[in-house]
Scaffold this active site. Sequence first.
Site, short mmCIF file in Angstrom:
data_model
loop_
_atom_site.label_atom_id
_atom_site.label_comp_id
_atom_site.label_asym_id
_atom_site.label_seq_id
_atom_site.Cartn_x
_atom_site.Cartn_y
_atom_site.Cartn_z
N SER A 1 29.48 8.03 -20.62
CA SER A 1 28.76 9.26 -20.32
C SER A 1 29.56 10.24 -19.45
O SER A 1 29.15 11.39 -19.29
CB SER A 1 27.46 8.92 -19.59
OG SER A 1 27.71 8.31 -18.33
N LYS B 1 31.65 14.06 -11.43
CA LYS B 1 30.58 13.98 -12.44
C LYS B 1 29.30 14.61 -11.89
O LYS B 1 29.02 14.55 -10.69
CB LYS B 1 30.34 12.51 -12.80
CG LYS B 1 29.40 12.27 -13.97
CD LYS B 1 29.36 10.77 -14.29
CE LYS B 1 28.49 10.48 -15.50
NZ LYS B 1 28.50 9.02 -15.83
N SER C 1 31.12 3.95 -18.93
CA SER C 1 31.06 5.41 -18.92
C SER C 1 32.27 6.09 -18.31
O SER C 1 32.43 7.30 -18.45
CB SER C 1 29.79 5.89 -18.22
OG SER C 1 28.66 5.54 -18.98
#
Length: 529
Positions: A170, A95, A194
């Site tokens: 996310s 990420k 997330s």
Amino acid sequence: MITGPADRHIRAAADYLALPLSEADIAVLQAEIAPMIELLGGLDAMVEPLPPVRYPRTPGHRPDPADDPYNGWAVRTEIIGAEGGPLAGHRIAVKDTVSVAGVPMTAGSATLQGFAPDFDATIVTRILDAGGVLAGKANCEYFCYGAGSHTSAHGVVRNPWDPTRSAGGSSSGSAVLVASGAVTMAVGGDQGGSIRVPAAHCGIYGLKPTHGLVPYTGVMPVDPSIDHVGPMTATVAGNALLLDVLAGPDGLDPRQIGVRRGRYSDAVAGGAEGLRIGVLAEGFGQPRSEPGVEELVRAAVDRLAAAGATVVEVSVPQHRTMMSVWAAIILEGTVQVAMLGNGGWPGITGLNQTALMRAHSAWRQRAHLLSAPIQTGLVAGHYLREVYGGVYYAKAQNLVRVARQAYDAALADVDVLALPTVPFVAPPLPTGRSRAEMSSPGFDPVVNTAPFDCTGHPALSVPCGLSEGLPAGLMLVGRHWDEATLYRAAGALERAGDWREWRSGGRSERVDPARPPTEDQASLAGRTV
């Protein structure tokens, strides 16, 4: 170099702190502060002890839309790890909140453009040491704030099953890259769901580990009490293998207290025989719950029963009140740590990311570029802190202990809790850019996931079928440090059949993420909303 405060700085501080300072007082304060600042100046000449960067790399590049049809990438790289190891042959994405030295990191934002970290996060070093290839940084929501996939400054991230639908957030890019086959494994972050929300929406396996099991060192924080990073993969075995590499203390992350590692890969083949599965009643019938999703989750539990598990219904009433607790923590924590604290937090005894803090502090000069959800959260969190003095955050943390004990009591009678990861399938992406549209879908996707960020229990989202042609996720929740049992149950379900053949509700046309997108889909994926 550090310098002392000018008159205007002292006046601004006095106004903010409600101090009744005269002009004479200001002059005295300047004189009193000067020797303190001089002492701090000595730090400028000191060198911080940062981990060495051992593997050569280039800064990477933003891929062309044609090479990234779902907009899953933030940066493409090719960092080759050790010659052999458990991750040899695996291409892995992390990420875009995870520090990779010399490679741009934006956390999905416009305000961090141009920043590159000066050291590798612990989990990056572990991936490379284990023989993995770091294929790049995955796109994510703007400062990780949102459960949709449309707020990133790099553009909308689209669901491979239907490019008009959300990929979840996310960790949107991490899920999309795995689901579309661009990488075999990815790392996501999870403060409210997330990892698990995009895993459920994209049909992959996503684990939020026990709080502290995987070191957070070198990852941009939101609030230390709910910060987690974990594996996102296409298979149970892949998830367990990546956790085998990532888990364990690094001596730098103060979140890692009493860590107990398990034998995760060994657990995958353990079978469901003898397991007690507790179906969590409060996880069903949530606002916006879809019958098709709940049907698939219950059917998956029935398959575990057929494989030898005992299934019982359990109740944890606190589960339905945890959104109030989590909301206080995420609102005030984001403001105090991620934004006003520039990604640092008081009292840390580990490794602070000072280069990130310097770069991130520039958001104040670019606040107009912040996403609508971040702006809303900033105002709400600031209001709570200023008007109520942080009491709601503190009370929420007190109530976390009550919820943790309630879940622990349920898990004393069963091995695993089972409930829907998200009570509905991936919603349509916004078609406009109004504040209301950009703030969707709000907190609705995290009603089942966020409680376990607060309590720290491990939670694994497992794909369990298609509702209206879109993936649904079963969430398995275990005792602290007992990820192995989650893998045991998930492995048994994976062997029960191909989840893509398990259907509920209507049968609509779907996109198979194993196939390359059509020209029309690629065009959609490159479009921003």
